[in-house]
Scaffold this motif. Structure first.
Motif, short mmCIF file in Angstrom:
data_model
loop_
_atom_site.label_atom_id
_atom_site.label_comp_id
_atom_site.label_asym_id
_atom_site.label_seq_id
_atom_site.Cartn_x
_atom_site.Cartn_y
_atom_site.Cartn_z
N PRO A 32 -17.91 -20.10 9.54
CA PRO A 32 -18.50 -18.82 9.98
C PRO A 32 -17.89 -18.35 11.30
N PHE A 33 -17.73 -17.04 11.40
CA PHE A 33 -17.27 -16.43 12.64
C PHE A 33 -18.46 -15.72 13.28
N VAL A 34 -18.78 -16.10 14.51
CA VAL A 34 -19.94 -15.53 15.21
C VAL A 34 -19.46 -14.39 16.08
N TYR A 35 -20.01 -13.21 15.82
CA TYR A 35 -19.59 -11.99 16.49
C TYR A 35 -20.80 -11.37 17.19
N PHE A 36 -20.85 -11.51 18.51
CA PHE A 36 -21.96 -11.02 19.32
C PHE A 36 -23.30 -11.47 18.76
N GLY A 37 -23.39 -12.76 18.46
CA GLY A 37 -24.64 -13.36 18.04
C GLY A 37 -24.90 -13.32 16.55
N ARG A 38 -24.10 -12.59 15.77
CA ARG A 38 -24.27 -12.52 14.32
C ARG A 38 -23.20 -13.37 13.64
N SER A 39 -23.63 -14.22 12.73
CA SER A 39 -22.73 -15.15 12.06
C SER A 39 -22.28 -14.56 10.73
N TYR A 40 -20.97 -14.49 10.52
CA TYR A 40 -20.40 -13.92 9.29
C TYR A 40 -19.57 -14.97 8.55
N ASN A 41 -19.80 -15.02 7.24
CA ASN A 41 -19.07 -15.94 6.37
C ASN A 41 -17.91 -15.28 5.62
N SER A 42 -17.73 -13.98 5.82
CA SER A 42 -16.69 -13.26 5.09
C SER A 42 -16.32 -12.00 5.86
N VAL A 43 -15.25 -11.34 5.41
CA VAL A 43 -14.77 -10.13 6.07
C VAL A 43 -14.12 -9.22 5.03
N TYR A 44 -14.15 -7.93 5.28
CA TYR A 44 -13.42 -6.94 4.49
C TYR A 44 -12.19 -6.52 5.30
N VAL A 45 -11.02 -6.76 4.72
CA VAL A 45 -9.77 -6.31 5.35
C VAL A 45 -9.43 -4.97 4.71
N ASN A 46 -9.66 -3.90 5.45
CA ASN A 46 -9.42 -2.56 4.92
C ASN A 46 -7.99 -2.12 5.21
N GLU A 62 0.84 -1.20 0.00
CA GLU A 62 0.00 0.00 0.00
C GLU A 62 0.87 1.25 0.00
N ILE A 63 0.69 2.10 -1.02
CA ILE A 63 1.41 3.37 -1.08
C ILE A 63 0.40 4.44 -1.50
N GLY A 64 -0.29 5.01 -0.52
CA GLY A 64 -1.16 6.15 -0.78
C GLY A 64 -2.49 5.83 -1.44
N GLY A 65 -3.01 4.62 -1.30
CA GLY A 65 -4.31 4.28 -1.88
C GLY A 65 -5.29 3.83 -0.83
N ASP A 66 -6.59 4.00 -1.09
CA ASP A 66 -7.63 3.53 -0.18
C ASP A 66 -8.15 2.20 -0.72
N THR A 67 -7.59 1.12 -0.23
CA THR A 67 -7.88 -0.20 -0.78
C THR A 67 -8.44 -1.11 0.30
N PHE A 68 -8.93 -2.26 -0.12
CA PHE A 68 -9.43 -3.29 0.79
C PHE A 68 -9.38 -4.63 0.07
N ARG A 69 -9.51 -5.70 0.82
CA ARG A 69 -9.60 -7.04 0.26
C ARG A 69 -10.76 -7.78 0.91
N TYR A 70 -11.49 -8.53 0.11
CA TYR A 70 -12.63 -9.32 0.57
C TYR A 70 -12.19 -10.77 0.70
N PHE A 71 -12.51 -11.38 1.83
CA PHE A 71 -12.09 -12.75 2.08
C PHE A 71 -13.27 -13.57 2.60
N THR A 72 -13.45 -14.76 2.03
CA THR A 72 -14.53 -15.67 2.44
C THR A 72 -14.00 -16.69 3.42
N PHE A 73 -14.63 -16.79 4.58
CA PHE A 73 -14.23 -17.74 5.61
C PHE A 73 -14.64 -19.16 5.21
N SER A 74 -13.85 -20.13 5.63
CA SER A 74 -14.24 -21.52 5.45
C SER A 74 -15.20 -21.96 6.56
#
Length: 391
Positions: A147-161, A133-145
């Motif tokens: 699910p990660f449960v976060y305070f009762g909500r189940s997520y199958n993916s995440v955005y790494v900003n 990263e050199i001066g850009g506003d980027t992110f990556r999308y990743f799909t979990f194998s």
């Protein structure tokens, strides 16, 4: 005619010897090196007699000096020498040779920087997916194998900003400024260090998912140490790391010889439980507003490690802060699965629980117990009713 040529040889030899004597006299006594005349001082090419004589006089000159001083044409292997900080090789005889590209490269690549021991493995050596990263506003999308449960909500993916933030519903690579927690918004945030990292200099953010191996073993040990009594066993780990340096020079980046920000988020789950670890190395390179901690939709649960609403180098040394007794590490329990937490207390009578004021003391004791087991301290308990039952 032959005698004439010999006399010519002798005349040239005498002149060269006198020149050599003058040079030797004027040279520093400590070196003991006779420097041959520069090419521009040779006789003109039009004189054929002198050009044929010069090799002979040079041979006579070389044989008349000691072996130690005959190193003007090449440097012996015993004097090939050490590299200085500027990349110039200096021999033990004091002769300086011009630097070469390989010498500069070897000098520039110093001992590689390593992250603090609390960090989980990251980077190319660990097999991470890396984004320069050199001066850009980027992110990556990743799909979990898994699910990660976060305070009762189940997520199958995440955005790494790129800006030190994990989100689940949408990317948020911009951070101008980061929202203070609690946001009371419509997004779940995991923010080890949410700030304008991309505007600092050179950075790499990376991530990797683990479903087996030593990383799971390490996560199991860490969670059981900080949240005992569950017999927890990690079955899934996701590691995201942000490493930025205030520079535009890759050599400076590799050595971390300028102010740097190095942070990490570790998501851990197993047996219906979910945890997050946040790791902090140096955080000296921040010049923008910053937010660290986590938040949830509607801010039903949140924790603010740090918030700096102003620009400038005012961020604390996060590598010395902790909530688990390990400098630079923060640990949070973010989903209780099917856990049952019991609170034992002594009551003299049923009236002790129903009399005015007593119930608030009991609820406060329950809250303290839950917080000690890893629940966020932002929740409050209220009594709906008290009912007496037979044992």
């Amino acid at each position: 005619m032959r005698l004439f040529l010999v006399s010519q040889h002798l005349l040239v030899l005498l002149s060269v010897l006198s020149l050599t004597r003058a040079q030797t006299t004027s040279a520093p006594q400590t070196l003991g090196i006779i420097t041959p005349p520069e090419p521009t001082t040779t006789l003109p090419e039009t004189s054929t007699e002198t050009t044929t004589v010069l090799p002979e006089t040079t041979t006579l000159l070389t044989s008349s000096v000691t072996p130690e001083t005959t190193t003007t044409t090449s440097v012996p292997t015993t004097t090939a020498a050490t590299e200085t900080a500027t990349g110039v090789k200096t021999s033990t005889t004091g002769i300086t040779t011009a630097p070469t590209p390989t010498t500069v490269s070897a000098t520039a690549t110093a001992t590689p920087w390593t992250a603090p021991a609390i960090f989980y493995p990251f980077g190319a050596e660990a097999g991470d997916t890396e984004i320069l990263e050199i001066g850009g506003d980027t992110f990556r999308y990743f799909t979990f194998s898994t699910p990660f449960v976060y305070f009762g909500r189940s997520y199958n993916s995440v955005y790494v900003n790129n800006n030190g933030l994990l989100t689940f519903n949408q990317p948020l690579p911009e951070a101008d400024p980061p929202y203070p927690f609690p946001t009371y918004g419509n997004e779940d945030y995991i923010a080890p260090f949410w700030t304008d990292l991309d505007d600092i200099g050179i950075g790499i953010y990376s991530y990797q998912e683990y479903t087996s191996g030593s990383v799971l073993t390490r996560a199991t040990q860490d969670i059981n140490q900080y949240f005992p009594g569950r017999g927890f066993s990690a079955s899934w780990v996701f590691v995201a790391t942000w490493d930025y340096v205030l520079t535009m020079d890759m050599n400076v980046f590799n050595s971390h010889s300028s102010p740097a920000i190095t942070v990490q988020a570790v998501l851990i789950s197993g047996d219906g439980f979910s945890f997050i670890l946040m790791h902090y190395g140096d955080c000296d390179g921040s010049v923008y507003a910053a937010q660290a901690g986590y938040d949830t939709i509607g801010s039903t649960d949140y924790y603010q490690i740090h918030h700096n609403p102003n620009n400038g180098y005012s961020d604390p040394v996060l590598k010395n802060t902790t909530n688990v007794g390990v400098p630079g590490r923060w640990a949070f329990f973010v989903n209780n699965g099917s856990a049952i937490i019991g609170v034992q207390m002594k009551l003299e009578s049923f009236l002790d629980l129903t009399q005015s004021g007593n119930i608030m003391v009991v609820l406060h004791q329950i809250e303290e117990e839950l917080v000690s087991r890893g629940l966020s301290g932002s929740f409050k308990m209220k009594l709906r009713r008290v009912k007496k039952t037979q044992p």
